[in-house]
Design a protein around this motif. Structure first.
Motif, mmCIF file in Angstrom:
data_model
loop_
_atom_site.group_PDB
_atom_site.id
_atom_site.type_symbol
_atom_site.label_atom_id
_atom_site.label_comp_id
_atom_site.label_asym_id
_atom_site.label_seq_id
_atom_site.Cartn_x
_atom_site.Cartn_y
_atom_site.Cartn_z
ATOM 1 N N ASP A 35 0.818 -1.219 0.000
ATOM 2 C CA ASP A 35 0.000 0.000 0.000
ATOM 3 C C ASP A 35 0.850 1.266 0.000
ATOM 4 O OD1 ASP A 35 -2.356 -1.488 0.036
ATOM 5 O OD2 ASP A 35 -2.376 -1.567 2.234
ATOM 6 N N LYS A 36 1.945 1.234 0.743
ATOM 7 C CA LYS A 36 2.819 2.412 0.839
ATOM 8 C C LYS A 36 3.983 2.353 -0.145
ATOM 9 C CE LYS A 36 1.704 3.233 5.645
ATOM 10 N NZ LYS A 36 2.198 3.275 7.016
ATOM 11 N N ASN A 37 4.082 1.237 -0.887
ATOM 12 C CA ASN A 37 5.147 1.035 -1.867
ATOM 13 C C ASN A 37 6.531 1.177 -1.224
ATOM 14 O OD1 ASN A 37 5.491 0.178 -4.494
ATOM 15 N ND2 ASN A 37 5.854 2.227 -5.280
ATOM 16 N N THR A 38 6.702 0.488 -0.073
ATOM 17 C CA THR A 38 7.965 0.533 0.660
ATOM 18 C C THR A 38 8.492 -0.881 0.878
ATOM 19 O OG1 THR A 38 6.928 0.436 2.840
ATOM 20 C CG2 THR A 38 7.294 2.621 1.912
ATOM 21 N N ARG A 52 6.602 5.061 -9.812
ATOM 22 C CA ARG A 52 5.883 3.809 -10.117
ATOM 23 C C ARG A 52 6.632 2.930 -11.112
ATOM 24 N NH1 ARG A 52 2.617 2.632 -6.035
ATOM 25 N NH2 ARG A 52 1.638 4.528 -5.329
ATOM 26 N N ASP A 53 7.684 3.455 -11.727
ATOM 27 C CA ASP A 53 8.499 2.636 -12.618
ATOM 28 C C ASP A 53 9.381 1.669 -11.836
ATOM 29 O OD1 ASP A 53 7.448 3.903 -14.828
ATOM 30 O OD2 ASP A 53 9.066 5.369 -14.957
ATOM 31 N N VAL A 54 9.583 1.937 -10.542
ATOM 32 C CA VAL A 54 10.353 1.032 -9.683
ATOM 33 C C VAL A 54 9.415 -0.088 -9.263
ATOM 34 C CG1 VAL A 54 11.642 0.809 -7.547
ATOM 35 C CG2 VAL A 54 11.853 2.898 -8.898
ATOM 36 N N ILE A 81 15.889 -0.972 -8.226
ATOM 37 C CA ILE A 81 16.075 -2.191 -7.432
ATOM 38 C C ILE A 81 16.428 -3.298 -8.406
ATOM 39 C CG2 ILE A 81 15.044 -3.852 -5.843
ATOM 40 C CD1 ILE A 81 12.914 -1.797 -5.179
ATOM 41 N N ARG A 82 17.410 -4.113 -8.007
ATOM 42 C CA ARG A 82 17.770 -5.254 -8.861
ATOM 43 C C ARG A 82 18.144 -6.443 -7.966
ATOM 44 N NH1 ARG A 82 22.382 -1.742 -9.462
ATOM 45 N NH2 ARG A 82 24.193 -2.717 -8.523
#
Length: 85
Positions: A35-38, A52-54, A81-82
């Motif tokens: 929800d918090k994109n964390t 949002r591309d991550v 992130i990879r």
């Protein structure tokens, strides 16, 4: 003498820009808040993916990743992130 001064000024400028640039951290993901994109790594560091591309959703808890981020307003903002070896 002038070209040397210009060259030194450029080296100093690029050094300052890279010092203010992105940081990198590698570790296992211990939690993801969709929800918090964390996400939080095993060292307790929390990262926010505002862009949002991550693709935080592409990773799972327990997976080892490398996070590229910069700090803004006391938060670690993810730029990439990879998967890590």
């Amino acid at each position: 003498m002038r070209p040397l001064a210009c060259a030194l000024a450029m080296v100093m400028l690029f050094g300052a820009l890279s010092a203010a640039g992105a940081s990198e951290r590698t570790g296992k993901i211990i939690s993801i808040d969709w929800d918090k994109n964390t996400l939080t790594l095993e060292n307790g560091s929390r990262y926010v993916a505002k862009n949002r591309d991550v693709e935080v959703y592409a990773f799972t808890v327990g997976e080892k990743v490398t996070v590229i981020y910069h700090k803004r307003d006391g938060k670690r903002i993810v730029t990439s992130i990879r998967p890590a070896p």
